[in-house]
Design a protein around this motif. Sequence first.
Motif, PDB file in Angstrom:
ATOM      1  N   ALA A 157     -19.452  99.363 -36.781  1.00 38.86           N
ATOM      2  CA  ALA A 157     -19.807  98.550 -37.957  1.00 38.86           C
ATOM      3  C   ALA A 157     -20.979  97.730 -37.878  1.00 38.86           C
ATOM      4  O   ALA A 157     -21.878  97.713 -38.437  1.00 38.86           O
ATOM      5  CB  ALA A 157     -18.486  97.864 -38.333  1.00 38.86           C
ATOM      6  N   GLN A 158     -20.950  97.042 -36.554  1.00 37.69           N
ATOM      7  CA  GLN A 158     -22.223  96.245 -36.350  1.00 37.69           C
ATOM      8  C   GLN A 158     -23.296  97.054 -36.134  1.00 37.69           C
ATOM      9  O   GLN A 158     -24.272  96.504 -36.543  1.00 37.69           O
ATOM     10  CB  GLN A 158     -21.787  95.447 -35.174  1.00 37.69           C
ATOM     11  CG  GLN A 158     -20.920  94.396 -35.208  1.00 37.69           C
ATOM     12  CD  GLN A 158     -20.397  93.472 -34.075  1.00 37.69           C
ATOM     13  OE1 GLN A 158     -21.246  93.568 -33.195  1.00 37.69           O
ATOM     14  NE2 GLN A 158     -19.230  92.895 -33.912  1.00 37.69           N
ATOM     15  N   TYR A 159     -23.198  98.156 -35.425  1.00 38.37           N
ATOM     16  CA  TYR A 159     -24.309  98.932 -35.355  1.00 38.37           C
ATOM     17  C   TYR A 159     -24.958  99.647 -36.566  1.00 38.37           C
ATOM     18  O   TYR A 159     -25.995  99.454 -36.823  1.00 38.37           O
ATOM     19  CB  TYR A 159     -23.632 100.179 -34.402  1.00 38.37           C
ATOM     20  CG  TYR A 159     -25.091 101.011 -33.855  1.00 38.37           C
ATOM     21  CD1 TYR A 159     -25.563 100.662 -32.681  1.00 38.37           C
ATOM     22  CD2 TYR A 159     -25.685 102.107 -34.507  1.00 38.37           C
ATOM     23  CE1 TYR A 159     -26.777 101.174 -32.188  1.00 38.37           C
ATOM     24  CE2 TYR A 159     -26.828 102.743 -34.021  1.00 38.37           C
ATOM     25  CZ  TYR A 159     -27.224 102.404 -32.765  1.00 38.37           C
ATOM     26  OH  TYR A 159     -28.305 103.309 -32.302  1.00 38.37           O
ATOM     27  N   MET A 160     -24.077  99.877 -37.379  1.00 31.99           N
ATOM     28  CA  MET A 160     -24.577 100.402 -38.910  1.00 31.99           C
ATOM     29  C   MET A 160     -25.160  99.477 -39.532  1.00 31.99           C
ATOM     30  O   MET A 160     -26.341  99.656 -40.337  1.00 31.99           O
ATOM     31  CB  MET A 160     -23.332 101.066 -39.700  1.00 31.99           C
ATOM     32  CG  MET A 160     -22.835 102.181 -39.330  1.00 31.99           C
ATOM     33  SD  MET A 160     -24.217 103.513 -38.795  1.00 31.99           S
ATOM     34  CE  MET A 160     -24.608 103.650 -40.878  1.00 31.99           C
ATOM     35  N   GLU A 161     -25.089  97.912 -39.313  1.00 29.38           N
ATOM     36  CA  GLU A 161     -25.584  96.821 -40.196  1.00 29.38           C
ATOM     37  C   GLU A 161     -27.099  96.923 -39.523  1.00 29.38           C
ATOM     38  O   GLU A 161     -28.324  96.757 -40.515  1.00 29.38           O
ATOM     39  CB  GLU A 161     -25.194  95.418 -39.602  1.00 29.38           C
ATOM     40  CG  GLU A 161     -23.729  95.178 -40.530  1.00 29.38           C
ATOM     41  CD  GLU A 161     -23.197  94.062 -39.933  1.00 29.38           C
ATOM     42  OE1 GLU A 161     -23.532  93.146 -39.276  1.00 29.38           O
ATOM     43  OE2 GLU A 161     -21.863  93.535 -40.407  1.00 29.38           O
ATOM     44  N   TYR A 162     -27.496  96.981 -38.017  1.00 32.84           N
ATOM     45  CA  TYR A 162     -28.784  97.191 -37.818  1.00 32.84           C
ATOM     46  C   TYR A 162     -29.573  98.354 -38.364  1.00 32.84           C
ATOM     47  O   TYR A 162     -30.557  98.161 -38.812  1.00 32.84           O
ATOM     48  CB  TYR A 162     -28.844  96.997 -36.040  1.00 32.84           C
ATOM     49  CG  TYR A 162     -28.514  95.817 -35.449  1.00 32.84           C
ATOM     50  CD1 TYR A 162     -29.389  95.017 -35.508  1.00 32.84           C
ATOM     51  CD2 TYR A 162     -27.184  95.639 -35.259  1.00 32.84           C
ATOM     52  CE1 TYR A 162     -29.334  93.934 -34.932  1.00 32.84           C
ATOM     53  CE2 TYR A 162     -26.917  94.339 -34.605  1.00 32.84           C
ATOM     54  CZ  TYR A 162     -27.857  93.189 -34.637  1.00 32.84           C
ATOM     55  OH  TYR A 162     -27.334  92.127 -34.061  1.00 32.84           O
TER      56      TYR A 162
END
Length: 264
Positions: free
Chosen positions: A56-61
């Motif tokens: 989820a955090q990676y997809m935000e970037y």
Amino acid sequence: MVQGAPLLTLPLDLYIPPDALEVFLDAFEGPLDLLLYLIKRQNLDILDIPIAEITAQYMEYVELMTELRLELAAEYLVMAAMLAEIKSRLLLPRTSQEEEDGIDPRADLVRRLQEYERFKQAAQDLDALPRLERDVFAVSAAIPPGLSQRLPPEVDLGELLMALRGVLARADLFTSHRVEKESLSLRERMSQVMERLMGGRFLNFTDLFNLDEGRAGAVVTFLALLELIKSSILELVQTEPFTPIHVRLRESSPQAGIDDSAVA
């Protein structure tokens, strides 16, 4: 603006998107670097990665990169697809064969992260070492052409005794057969020598001896010179080896009066 001139039309053979030169997270050098940063920021165990949270955090970037219209984010998208695949494999029920094999879908990603972390740490350690022309600089001093400085050699005791030997040999030629008592004062001879050298005079060592006084006078003069040199009042100078020795007063020495301790 290109080299100070406005560029009003786009080139026909090469097109660079307006935002292609925008730098995104210049502290990260690739998808593995970004993923490693997300793991370390939350103090997570690299061997037990919570794939759902990290994905989820990676997809935000990745979405932020898409908004900036960066066209060089292909490898970040590949990593996002890999995380999504691992997440889906963890969510799906595992077959009995997979449970027996004990294969973790995250194993390959963990191996790549550990390997990347080792190489990154090694690169940082190498970069921390002193580097020529960055941290240390080689010293070089060019000598101007034609510049040479010759230091006069030091006058040792052997040279001084050889000079005294020559003076004594010449003094023997003026030896008188008349026997009489002569009073030769070492203190008076020291004063006489200093008077002859007043005003910065530069005399030859042999010129300070009066050959008419014979061997006794030469010895007293020699002792007076030794006492003055010991008291740092006189200094001996010789331009080259085996050349005549000269005597002069030191520049910083007192030129008036002789301490009684000098002849004690």
